[in-house]
Design a protein around this motif. Sequence first.
Motif, PDB file in Angstrom:
ATOM      1  N   ILE A  64      30.953 -27.282  93.385  1.00 26.56           N
ATOM      2  CA  ILE A  64      29.543 -27.241  93.772  1.00 26.56           C
ATOM      3  C   ILE A  64      29.500 -26.791  95.218  1.00 26.56           C
ATOM      4  CG2 ILE A  64      27.459 -28.635  94.158  1.00 26.56           C
ATOM      5  CD1 ILE A  64      28.678 -30.641  92.099  1.00 26.56           C
ATOM      6  N   CYS A  65      28.593 -25.866  95.575  1.00 24.22           N
ATOM      7  CA  CYS A  65      28.562 -25.453  96.976  1.00 24.22           C
ATOM      8  C   CYS A  65      27.159 -25.055  97.400  1.00 24.22           C
ATOM      9  CB  CYS A  65      29.527 -24.305  97.231  1.00 24.22           C
ATOM     10  SG  CYS A  65      29.788 -24.059  98.998  1.00 24.22           S
ATOM     11  N   VAL A  66      26.777 -25.524  98.598  1.00 21.07           N
ATOM     12  CA  VAL A  66      25.446 -25.190  99.099  1.00 21.07           C
ATOM     13  C   VAL A  66      25.462 -23.884  99.877  1.00 21.07           C
ATOM     14  CG1 VAL A  66      24.681 -27.592  99.195  1.00 21.07           C
ATOM     15  CG2 VAL A  66      25.804 -26.582 101.192  1.00 21.07           C
ATOM     16  N   TYR A  67      26.640 -23.315 100.098  1.00 24.47           N
ATOM     17  CA  TYR A  67      26.741 -22.065 100.852  1.00 24.47           C
ATOM     18  C   TYR A  67      26.770 -20.871  99.910  1.00 24.47           C
ATOM     19  CZ  TYR A  67      27.803 -24.741 105.093  1.00 24.47           C
ATOM     20  OH  TYR A  67      27.757 -25.585 106.158  1.00 24.47           O
ATOM     21  N   ASP A  68      26.705 -19.700 100.521  1.00 13.53           N
ATOM     22  CA  ASP A  68      26.590 -18.499  99.706  1.00 13.53           C
ATOM     23  C   ASP A  68      27.500 -17.369 100.204  1.00 13.53           C
ATOM     24  OD1 ASP A  68      25.379 -17.621  97.366  1.00 13.53           O
ATOM     25  OD2 ASP A  68      24.004 -16.335  98.490  1.00 13.53           O
ATOM     26  N   CYS A  69      28.790 -17.674 100.355  1.00  6.24           N
ATOM     27  CA  CYS A  69      29.719 -16.644 100.832  1.00  6.24           C
ATOM     28  C   CYS A  69      29.868 -15.578  99.744  1.00  6.24           C
ATOM     29  CB  CYS A  69      31.067 -17.253 101.162  1.00  6.24           C
ATOM     30  SG  CYS A  69      30.941 -18.655 102.284  1.00  6.24           S
ATOM     31  N   LYS A  70      29.699 -14.332 100.147  1.00  9.93           N
ATOM     32  CA  LYS A  70      29.607 -13.242  99.173  1.00  9.93           C
ATOM     33  C   LYS A  70      30.849 -13.061  98.300  1.00  9.93           C
ATOM     34  CE  LYS A  70      25.653 -11.235 100.684  1.00  9.93           C
ATOM     35  NZ  LYS A  70      25.081 -12.551 101.072  1.00  9.93           N
ATOM     36  N   TYR A  71      32.031 -13.287  98.881  1.00  7.08           N
ATOM     37  CA  TYR A  71      33.283 -12.993  98.182  1.00  7.08           C
ATOM     38  C   TYR A  71      33.738 -14.135  97.283  1.00  7.08           C
ATOM     39  CZ  TYR A  71      34.434 -15.730 102.256  1.00  7.08           C
ATOM     40  OH  TYR A  71      34.427 -16.712 103.208  1.00  7.08           O
ATOM     41  N   CYS A  72      32.995 -15.247  97.289  1.00  9.35           N
ATOM     42  CA  CYS A  72      33.500 -16.454  96.639  1.00  9.35           C
ATOM     43  C   CYS A  72      32.751 -16.733  95.340  1.00  9.35           C
ATOM     44  CB  CYS A  72      33.354 -17.632  97.591  1.00  9.35           C
ATOM     45  SG  CYS A  72      33.793 -19.203  96.843  1.00  9.35           S
ATOM     46  N   SER A  73      33.519 -17.076  94.284  1.00 11.85           N
ATOM     47  CA  SER A  73      32.859 -17.285  93.003  1.00 11.85           C
ATOM     48  C   SER A  73      32.107 -18.615  92.957  1.00 11.85           C
ATOM     49  CB  SER A  73      33.876 -17.193  91.866  1.00 11.85           C
ATOM     50  OG  SER A  73      34.858 -18.164  92.064  1.00 11.85           O
ATOM     51  N   ASN A  74      32.319 -19.477  93.947  1.00 16.54           N
ATOM     52  CA  ASN A  74      31.585 -20.746  93.968  1.00 16.54           C
ATOM     53  C   ASN A  74      30.264 -20.658  94.721  1.00 16.54           C
ATOM     54  OD1 ASN A  74      33.819 -21.897  92.734  1.00 16.54           O
ATOM     55  ND2 ASN A  74      34.771 -22.316  94.710  1.00 16.54           N
ATOM     56  N   ARG A  75      29.946 -19.509  95.257  1.00 17.10           N
ATOM     57  CA  ARG A  75      28.711 -19.379  96.027  1.00 17.10           C
ATOM     58  C   ARG A  75      27.528 -19.852  95.209  1.00 17.10           C
ATOM     59  NH1 ARG A  75      28.293 -12.828  95.929  1.00 17.10           N
ATOM     60  NH2 ARG A  75      26.034 -12.980  95.708  1.00 17.10           N
ATOM     61  N   LYS A  76      26.549 -20.407  95.921  1.00 13.62           N
ATOM     62  CA  LYS A  76      25.492 -21.111  95.183  1.00 13.62           C
ATOM     63  C   LYS A  76      24.688 -20.200  94.273  1.00 13.62           C
ATOM     64  CE  LYS A  76      21.693 -21.027  98.449  1.00 13.62           C
ATOM     65  NZ  LYS A  76      21.565 -21.390  99.835  1.00 13.62           N
ATOM     66  N   SER A 110      37.624 -27.829  99.055  1.00 13.14           N
ATOM     67  CA  SER A 110      36.384 -28.178  98.371  1.00 13.14           C
ATOM     68  C   SER A 110      35.253 -27.214  98.692  1.00 13.14           C
ATOM     69  CB  SER A 110      35.948 -29.593  98.769  1.00 13.14           C
ATOM     70  OG  SER A 110      34.834 -29.979  97.991  1.00 13.14           O
ATOM     71  N   GLY A 111      34.349 -27.090  97.744  1.00 20.34           N
ATOM     72  CA  GLY A 111      33.065 -26.471  98.031  1.00 20.34           C
ATOM     73  C   GLY A 111      32.260 -27.493  98.828  1.00 20.34           C
ATOM     74  N   VAL A 112      31.153 -27.060  99.416  1.00 18.24           N
ATOM     75  CA  VAL A 112      30.385 -27.997 100.227  1.00 18.24           C
ATOM     76  C   VAL A 112      29.290 -28.630  99.370  1.00 18.24           C
ATOM     77  CG1 VAL A 112      28.961 -28.271 102.283  1.00 18.24           C
ATOM     78  CG2 VAL A 112      30.870 -26.660 102.280  1.00 18.24           C
ATOM     79  N   VAL A 113      29.490 -29.886  99.006  1.00 16.88           N
ATOM     80  CA  VAL A 113      28.523 -30.569  98.163  1.00 16.88           C
ATOM     81  C   VAL A 113      27.617 -31.406  99.061  1.00 16.88           C
ATOM     82  CG1 VAL A 113      30.336 -32.269  97.615  1.00 16.88           C
ATOM     83  CG2 VAL A 113      28.214 -32.258  96.293  1.00 16.88           C
ATOM     84  N   ASP A 181      26.781 -18.140 106.205  1.00 18.35           N
ATOM     85  CA  ASP A 181      26.621 -19.545 106.597  1.00 18.35           C
ATOM     86  C   ASP A 181      27.732 -20.024 107.516  1.00 18.35           C
ATOM     87  OD1 ASP A 181      24.389 -19.904 104.781  1.00 18.35           O
ATOM     88  OD2 ASP A 181      25.900 -19.742 103.202  1.00 18.35           O
ATOM     89  N   LYS A 182      28.768 -19.208 107.600  1.00 18.54           N
ATOM     90  CA  LYS A 182      29.873 -19.629 108.458  1.00 18.54           C
ATOM     91  C   LYS A 182      29.830 -18.770 109.711  1.00 18.54           C
ATOM     92  CE  LYS A 182      32.931 -20.987 104.758  1.00 18.54           C
ATOM     93  NZ  LYS A 182      34.019 -20.564 103.898  1.00 18.54           N
ATOM     94  N   SER A 183      29.899 -19.388 110.856  1.00 20.65           N
ATOM     95  CA  SER A 183      29.942 -18.581 112.064  1.00 20.65           C
ATOM     96  C   SER A 183      31.355 -18.658 112.588  1.00 20.65           C
ATOM     97  CB  SER A 183      28.976 -19.143 113.086  1.00 20.65           C
ATOM     98  OG  SER A 183      29.435 -20.401 113.492  1.00 20.65           O
TER      99      SER A 183
END
Lengths: 443, 250
Positions: A64-76, A110-113, A181-183
């Motif tokens: 589960i993840c609240v972020y939306d990193c483009k390359y990641c399949s867990n993106r929200k 972990s994803g960010v829950v 979402d990540k700086s």
Amino acid sequence: MDIFEKLSILTDSAKYDVACTSSGCSQTSSASGGIGSKVSAGICHSFAADGRCISLLKVLMTNICVYDCKYCSNRKSNDIKRTIFLPEELADLTIQFYRRNYIEGLFLSSGVVKNPDYTCELMIKTLSILRYTHRFNGYIHAKAIPGADPKLLRQLGLLADRMSVNIELPSQNSLQLLAPDKSKNSIFTPMGFIKENIAESTKELTVYKNAPRFVPAGQSTQMIIGATPETDNHILRLSENLYKKYKLKRVFFSAYIPVLEDKLLPSLDFKAPLLREHRLYQADWLMRFYKFRADEILDDKTPNFNPFIDPKCNWAINHPEFFPVEINKASYEELLRVPGIGVRSAQKIIAARRCSYLDFGDLKKLGVVLKRAKYFILCRGKKFDGLIIEKNIILQSLMSKQELSMYRDAFLPSQLDLFKETMQLPIMSLPNVQSSRLLSFRA
Amino acid sequence: MNNFKRQNIIYSYDGTFDGFLCCAFESFLRKEIPADIISEKAPQPALLEQFNIETDFEKAGRVKKSIREKISLDAFFLLRDALFTDFPEKEMLMLEFMRLGYKTGSAITSMLSNNTVDKLIKAVNYLHREALRYKEFIRFSEYDGLLIASIKPRNFVLPYTAPHFAQRMPEEKFIIADETNKAVCVYEKRKLSLFDAKDITIPKADEREAFYRNLWKEFYNSVAIKERINPKCQNNLLPKRYRDRMTEFL
Ligand code: SF4
């Protein structure tokens, strides 16, 4: 959801992380009771079908993840099945795998829950059950969750052997574009924090023997290669800096594998740049064990690796002034520069030549690959018998079978003559070659 | 030291390190090099005259002391390990190594370009490498709290592999069965012991054990990256001969 499906989902999403238990620290169990020990050289328990070592139970706490990193399949924004481990469940699984000698320990990411703090707390809970309820002394690698409260990161670090913060992409631009979402700060702040806590803990340990140890196996990081336009030179400099500035134990590279469609990403038929990743590891190895500097391997004039030849051989053919090296006299550092001589064979040469002069026959026993080394060395002032020094031949013997066949595929037969002419070093300027095989190399 | 005579005689001994040292004792006393030294554990029909050498701990102790003092401690460990290797005619090689060692002293373990030293060190390194492989690839199964594993090594790796698990899991009970050398190692109440074992039958897995095995297979299969499948690399790193006892390949 049953535990099989959970395990399958949470392994699948963690599989791109690189894990390695070689840590340089060892610890045994017998005195303290409990279960588990650490071996400083690391132990691989199996090799997966992709040839990568399996040493840790590598899973996510949750996908589960609240972020939306483009390359990641867990993106929200990605529509996939989501699940989460209960801390007790994961701790039990770790122990049962460990007792059967399947694994060396746990790699927990972990994803960010909900938010970074909540996620971090779940991870702390899992590790606490392992360390205190099961009295587990085996290896634990925990990913720091960027943005979590430093107090929580510190707790996590006291439970883990190694921590890592993935720098994800090799430049700030790429990061902004693909992981909005990540700086840069949210990555380098925890990295600096971990570094300081390690330094602090080492200092305390010299004063109080029993002071709690903060990530005794140090920290590492990982970045994705090939999703963004950075050169090999840029990546190598970056990792050299990371080793220096943040005292990292390892920098890992992972060839980008397209899993998602996005206009900002390479298309889905993009081939993972595995060779490029391999070359980066070779260069990294040269920096860590062969005393090479990044600027000896690549520079602004040659910003990318030569796909046909490994960086050490490439350096050797571009530095004829350095050779030949006399085996019976050369320093350890000089021996290490010779293609076909590795760390172990260099050490053996140093030991064996104290007892008697070495000649070519002896070198084989010491593990030297003469096929490569013979062009670069002398034994008691003599060259290898019947050695033909023709650059064409030298080059071929420096290339592995795979590299040779790749080279042949890349150039038309008529161009094979180039092989002779391009001996004017530096060899084979490649970036212009337009072959489909090579495109997977050049992102 | 050079006036050793080759004799058409075969020494036989009980297969232990002390036994071997007694063979060495005789050889040095009689200044002879036997045609072969064979262990009673692996009896072979011999055409030549046999000389059965009884193990005498006092003699063995004297040889141990002289190896440590006149050659080196490293050389002593190397010899001790060499006996556990699968090198054919290892006893003859060890004897040759000793004759050389008494000539050269402690330098012997650095004489890596000497043929005898090279062969002995490589055989011992191979033993250690295989022992390490088994630390990695052994798979235990649980039967009511007891962990059991079976192995089929080339060298006699148990003395090197088993202590690793004893210190790693001090509170467990486990058995490692070595099919090649017909031996089992038992760890219980914080003590390791080694036994001979002719027949070794491993019981069938119960439901709980099958559950964890299946979870492990699930993990093993999920963790591979399909885009990177590379059987050649996998085979190099994990030789096929280990796989018949590894859960993930069953
Ligand atoms: S924060 Fe991690 S899990 Fe979440 S989308 Fe980004 S990379 Fe994926």
